[in-house]
Design a protein around this motif. Structure first.
Motif, PDB file in Angstrom:
ATOM      1  N   PHE A 298      22.828  14.230  13.601  1.00 15.19           N
ATOM      2  CA  PHE A 298      21.411  14.956  12.643  1.00 15.19           C
ATOM      3  C   PHE A 298      20.928  13.810  11.668  1.00 15.19           C
ATOM      4  O   PHE A 298      19.912  13.379  11.175  1.00 15.19           O
ATOM      5  CB  PHE A 298      21.684  15.205  10.990  1.00 15.19           C
ATOM      6  CG  PHE A 298      23.272  16.512  11.116  1.00 15.19           C
ATOM      7  CD1 PHE A 298      23.198  17.274  12.359  1.00 15.19           C
ATOM      8  CD2 PHE A 298      24.279  15.854  10.550  1.00 15.19           C
ATOM      9  CE1 PHE A 298      24.416  18.405  12.366  1.00 15.19           C
ATOM     10  CE2 PHE A 298      25.570  16.826  10.536  1.00 15.19           C
ATOM     11  CZ  PHE A 298      25.638  17.514  11.667  1.00 15.19           C
ATOM     12  N   GLY A 299      21.527  11.931  12.797  1.00  8.93           N
ATOM     13  CA  GLY A 299      21.048  11.031  12.211  1.00  8.93           C
ATOM     14  C   GLY A 299      19.370  10.704  12.341  1.00  8.93           C
ATOM     15  O   GLY A 299      18.601  10.524  11.384  1.00  8.93           O
ATOM     16  N   ALA A 300      18.315  11.289  13.775  1.00  8.55           N
ATOM     17  CA  ALA A 300      16.981  11.264  13.474  1.00  8.55           C
ATOM     18  C   ALA A 300      16.833  12.688  12.798  1.00  8.55           C
ATOM     19  O   ALA A 300      14.742  12.376  13.169  1.00  8.55           O
ATOM     20  CB  ALA A 300      17.136  11.198  15.262  1.00  8.55           C
ATOM     21  N   LEU A 301      17.030  13.678  11.768  1.00 12.58           N
ATOM     22  CA  LEU A 301      15.839  14.026  11.414  1.00 12.58           C
ATOM     23  C   LEU A 301      15.775  14.595  10.305  1.00 12.58           C
ATOM     24  O   LEU A 301      16.165  13.881   9.302  1.00 12.58           O
ATOM     25  CB  LEU A 301      17.098  15.313  12.350  1.00 12.58           C
ATOM     26  CG  LEU A 301      17.858  15.916  13.543  1.00 12.58           C
ATOM     27  CD1 LEU A 301      18.782  16.990  13.107  1.00 12.58           C
ATOM     28  CD2 LEU A 301      16.458  16.393  14.270  1.00 12.58           C
ATOM     29  N   ASP A 302      14.407  14.989   9.703  1.00 13.65           N
ATOM     30  CA  ASP A 302      14.368  15.016   8.060  1.00 13.65           C
ATOM     31  C   ASP A 302      15.174  16.389   7.056  1.00 13.65           C
ATOM     32  O   ASP A 302      16.259  17.004   7.760  1.00 13.65           O
ATOM     33  CB  ASP A 302      12.626  16.356   8.335  1.00 13.65           C
ATOM     34  CG  ASP A 302      13.028  17.380   9.002  1.00 13.65           C
ATOM     35  OD1 ASP A 302      12.849  18.157   8.299  1.00 13.65           O
ATOM     36  OD2 ASP A 302      12.706  17.912   9.510  1.00 13.65           O
ATOM     37  N   VAL A 303      15.047  15.698   6.371  1.00  9.79           N
ATOM     38  CA  VAL A 303      16.251  16.542   5.413  1.00  9.79           C
ATOM     39  C   VAL A 303      16.912  18.085   5.405  1.00  9.79           C
ATOM     40  O   VAL A 303      18.108  18.419   5.075  1.00  9.79           O
ATOM     41  CB  VAL A 303      16.304  15.896   3.899  1.00  9.79           C
ATOM     42  CG1 VAL A 303      16.579  14.160   3.720  1.00  9.79           C
ATOM     43  CG2 VAL A 303      15.133  16.927   3.374  1.00  9.79           C
ATOM     44  N   PHE A 304      15.392  18.434   5.321  1.00  6.11           N
ATOM     45  CA  PHE A 304      15.573  19.645   5.416  1.00  6.11           C
ATOM     46  C   PHE A 304      16.178  20.236   7.624  1.00  6.11           C
ATOM     47  O   PHE A 304      17.331  21.627   6.601  1.00  6.11           O
ATOM     48  CB  PHE A 304      14.491  20.766   5.771  1.00  6.11           C
ATOM     49  CG  PHE A 304      13.369  19.908   4.169  1.00  6.11           C
ATOM     50  CD1 PHE A 304      13.368  20.859   2.984  1.00  6.11           C
ATOM     51  CD2 PHE A 304      12.448  19.705   4.033  1.00  6.11           C
ATOM     52  CE1 PHE A 304      13.165  20.476   1.777  1.00  6.11           C
ATOM     53  CE2 PHE A 304      11.552  19.304   3.334  1.00  6.11           C
ATOM     54  CZ  PHE A 304      11.934  19.480   2.492  1.00  6.11           C
ATOM     55  N   THR A 305      16.428  20.063   7.952  1.00  6.34           N
ATOM     56  CA  THR A 305      16.339  20.368   9.024  1.00  6.34           C
ATOM     57  C   THR A 305      17.967  19.682   8.329  1.00  6.34           C
ATOM     58  O   THR A 305      18.723  20.615   9.370  1.00  6.34           O
ATOM     59  CB  THR A 305      15.876  19.232  10.652  1.00  6.34           C
ATOM     60  OG1 THR A 305      14.381  19.881  10.045  1.00  6.34           O
ATOM     61  CG2 THR A 305      16.464  20.300  12.005  1.00  6.34           C
ATOM     62  N   ARG A 306      18.052  18.168   8.686  1.00  6.49           N
ATOM     63  CA  ARG A 306      19.616  18.455   8.494  1.00  6.49           C
ATOM     64  C   ARG A 306      20.500  19.389   7.761  1.00  6.49           C
ATOM     65  O   ARG A 306      21.581  19.585   8.029  1.00  6.49           O
ATOM     66  CB  ARG A 306      19.449  16.972   8.042  1.00  6.49           C
ATOM     67  CG  ARG A 306      20.707  15.597   8.174  1.00  6.49           C
ATOM     68  CD  ARG A 306      19.944  14.656   8.007  1.00  6.49           C
ATOM     69  NE  ARG A 306      21.655  14.109   7.902  1.00  6.49           N
ATOM     70  CZ  ARG A 306      21.496  13.060   8.501  1.00  6.49           C
ATOM     71  NH1 ARG A 306      20.941  12.173   8.698  1.00  6.49           N
ATOM     72  NH2 ARG A 306      23.255  11.740   7.872  1.00  6.49           N
ATOM     73  N   ASP A 307      19.460  19.506   7.008  1.00  6.77           N
ATOM     74  CA  ASP A 307      20.084  20.473   5.820  1.00  6.77           C
ATOM     75  C   ASP A 307      20.563  21.458   6.520  1.00  6.77           C
ATOM     76  O   ASP A 307      22.178  22.539   6.699  1.00  6.77           O
ATOM     77  CB  ASP A 307      19.452  21.128   4.442  1.00  6.77           C
ATOM     78  CG  ASP A 307      19.684  19.586   3.209  1.00  6.77           C
ATOM     79  OD1 ASP A 307      20.645  18.590   3.807  1.00  6.77           O
ATOM     80  OD2 ASP A 307      19.121  19.849   2.777  1.00  6.77           O
ATOM     81  N   GLN A 308      19.904  22.112   7.296  1.00 14.17           N
ATOM     82  CA  GLN A 308      19.938  23.302   7.912  1.00 14.17           C
ATOM     83  C   GLN A 308      20.602  23.657   9.002  1.00 14.17           C
ATOM     84  O   GLN A 308      21.828  23.887   9.350  1.00 14.17           O
ATOM     85  CB  GLN A 308      18.977  24.105   8.787  1.00 14.17           C
ATOM     86  CG  GLN A 308      19.336  24.891   9.316  1.00 14.17           C
ATOM     87  CD  GLN A 308      19.593  26.254   8.212  1.00 14.17           C
ATOM     88  OE1 GLN A 308      19.015  25.939   7.138  1.00 14.17           O
ATOM     89  NE2 GLN A 308      20.186  26.920   9.004  1.00 14.17           N
ATOM     90  N   LEU A 309      21.605  22.737   9.934  1.00 18.21           N
ATOM     91  CA  LEU A 309      22.150  22.536  10.909  1.00 18.21           C
ATOM     92  C   LEU A 309      23.897  21.609  10.271  1.00 18.21           C
ATOM     93  O   LEU A 309      24.777  21.899  10.657  1.00 18.21           O
ATOM     94  CB  LEU A 309      21.723  21.167  11.532  1.00 18.21           C
ATOM     95  CG  LEU A 309      20.843  20.814  12.681  1.00 18.21           C
ATOM     96  CD1 LEU A 309      20.365  20.001  13.646  1.00 18.21           C
ATOM     97  CD2 LEU A 309      21.829  21.779  13.589  1.00 18.21           C
ATOM     98  N   ASN A 310      23.831  21.161   8.811  1.00 18.40           N
ATOM     99  CA  ASN A 310      25.077  21.319   8.418  1.00 18.40           C
ATOM    100  C   ASN A 310      25.521  22.227   7.533  1.00 18.40           C
ATOM    101  O   ASN A 310      26.604  22.749   7.915  1.00 18.40           O
ATOM    102  CB  ASN A 310      24.307  20.361   7.125  1.00 18.40           C
ATOM    103  CG  ASN A 310      24.727  19.136   6.687  1.00 18.40           C
ATOM    104  OD1 ASN A 310      25.761  18.540   7.908  1.00 18.40           O
ATOM    105  ND2 ASN A 310      24.318  17.883   5.840  1.00 18.40           N
ATOM    106  N   LEU A 311      24.730  23.155   7.242  1.00 22.39           N
ATOM    107  CA  LEU A 311      25.275  24.874   7.203  1.00 22.39           C
ATOM    108  C   LEU A 311      24.900  25.535   8.359  1.00 22.39           C
ATOM    109  O   LEU A 311      26.686  25.514   8.345  1.00 22.39           O
ATOM    110  CB  LEU A 311      23.822  25.487   6.068  1.00 22.39           C
ATOM    111  CG  LEU A 311      23.438  25.395   4.796  1.00 22.39           C
ATOM    112  CD1 LEU A 311      22.358  25.896   4.458  1.00 22.39           C
ATOM    113  CD2 LEU A 311      25.187  25.923   4.296  1.00 22.39           C
ATOM    114  N   ASP A 312      25.010  25.143   9.896  1.00 17.71           N
ATOM    115  CA  ASP A 312      25.357  25.730  11.028  1.00 17.71           C
ATOM    116  C   ASP A 312      26.521  25.120  11.428  1.00 17.71           C
ATOM    117  O   ASP A 312      27.269  26.001  11.883  1.00 17.71           O
ATOM    118  CB  ASP A 312      24.016  25.228  11.993  1.00 17.71           C
ATOM    119  CG  ASP A 312      22.785  25.853  12.165  1.00 17.71           C
ATOM    120  OD1 ASP A 312      22.595  26.727  11.087  1.00 17.71           O
ATOM    121  OD2 ASP A 312      21.790  26.344  12.263  1.00 17.71           O
ATOM    122  N   ILE A 313      26.663  23.973  11.244  1.00 17.11           N
ATOM    123  CA  ILE A 313      27.902  23.418  11.788  1.00 17.11           C
ATOM    124  C   ILE A 313      28.763  23.811  11.131  1.00 17.11           C
ATOM    125  O   ILE A 313      29.654  24.287  11.137  1.00 17.11           O
ATOM    126  CB  ILE A 313      27.859  21.736  11.585  1.00 17.11           C
ATOM    127  CG1 ILE A 313      27.178  21.502  12.902  1.00 17.11           C
ATOM    128  CG2 ILE A 313      28.943  21.181  11.763  1.00 17.11           C
ATOM    129  CD1 ILE A 313      26.768  20.093  13.109  1.00 17.11           C
TER     130      ILE A 313
END
Ligand SMILES: Nc1ncnc2c1ncn2[C@@H]1O[C@H](COP(=O)(O)OP(=O)(O)OP(=O)(O)O)[C@@H](O)[C@H]1O
Ligand SMILES: [Mg+2]
Length: 265
Positions: free
Chosen positions: A165-180
């Motif tokens: 998620f290095g290159a992503l904005d914090v909202f997308t990163r948060d969502q991906l954290n939940l997904d993973i």
């Protein structure tokens, strides 16, 4: 205590560089990961996180020491692992579904059941409507999610994630954290995640291996227990704040944080 699924033993990596002194990337790294565990390699740029992950993936050969996955010495890239990198590396001429299927095609003939599984994975990260979209029609976060599905579609026991998620904005990163977190935990995957984000490491991990640079080494192995990893609210809990304090204090003590600490060497 179950047997380790990943064993990193006395791992040292020196990169030879033409006309320059060899670069000692990591030295004497030792750790075991048990099945189903989610661990993070956390540390600043250049401390050797990718080097350790690439040695586990069989993409980099250790100078000294060894890595074992499921009891077998790693000597070359293994097809039984799932790997996702900082860049999603999708094929521009393939749709989301076909990019996910690529993982299976590389392993031989694909079945309708496998295609259904690829669709199910895409749906589970909210991409049903984008199955037939091409990478250039997707946002950065969507591409990362396709790459994550591709890393998981062959149902590997071990997932290796290098700052996906290095290159992503914090909202997308948060969502991906939940997904993973949801995907990996519900499927009982063993995960090694590389990150330089302290909150991300705490939210996702059962254990955090703290790394420091010059030369790269693991200086601490911290077990993380949180009540609830299904919601980001846990980041506001006292336990979460206490892990944060502990980690930042450690980096300060190691000279990684503080006035001009990054530039001292
Ligand atoms: N192929 C290479 N040849 C020479 N030196 C390398 C090579 N790959 C990495 N290094 C060096 O090894 C050290 C560790 O690099 P590595 O990429 O593992 O760090 P990292 O913790 O993943 O950093 P980042 O957070 O910036 O991705 C660095 O000093 C880097 O310059
Ligand atoms: Mg790296």
């Amino acid at each position: 205590m179950s047997a380790a699924i990943i064993r990193v033993s006395d791992l040292t990596k020196k990169y030879s560089r033409a006309a320059r002194e060899d670069a000692l990337a990591v030295t004497e790294v030792n750790f075991d990961v048990v099945p189903g565990e989610f661990i993070s390699l956390l540390g600043p740029s250049g401390c050797g996180k990718s080097t350790v992950l690439n040695c586990i993936a069989g993409l980099v050969a250790p100078t000294q020491g060894y890595v074992e996955v499921a009891g077998e010495r790693v000597k070359s890239p293994s097809k039984s692992l799932g790997v996702a990198f900082q860049e999603p590396l999708l094929m521009d001429w393939r749709t989301s579904l076909d990019n996910v299927m690529l993982q299976l095609e590389m392993r031989g003939k694909t079945t309708p059941e496998q295609k259904a599984e690829a669709r199910r994975l895409l749906a589970s990260v909210g991409l049903s409507a984008f199955e037939n979209a091409y990478p250039w029609q997707l946002s950065g976060g969507m591409k990362q999610r396709v790459a994550l599905c591709r890393a998981m579609v062959h149902d590997p026991a071990v997932l290796l994630l290098d700052e996906p998620f290095g290159a992503l904005d914090v909202f997308t990163r948060d969502q991906l954290n939940l997904d993973i977190s949801r995907l990996a935990r519900s499927a009982g995957k063993t995960v090694v995640l590389v990150t330089h984000s302290v909150p991300e490491a705490i939210f996702l991990s059962d254990r955090i291996l703290v790394m420091t640079p010059r030369p790269g080494k693991v200086v601490e192995d911290i077990r993380v227990t949180l009540d609830d990893r299904t919601s980001l609210d846990v980041r506001g809990s006292a336990a979460f704040a206490s892990y944060e304090r502990q980690l930042y204090a450690l980096f300060e003590a190691e000279g990684v944080l503080g006035n001009q600490a990054m530039y001292r060497h």
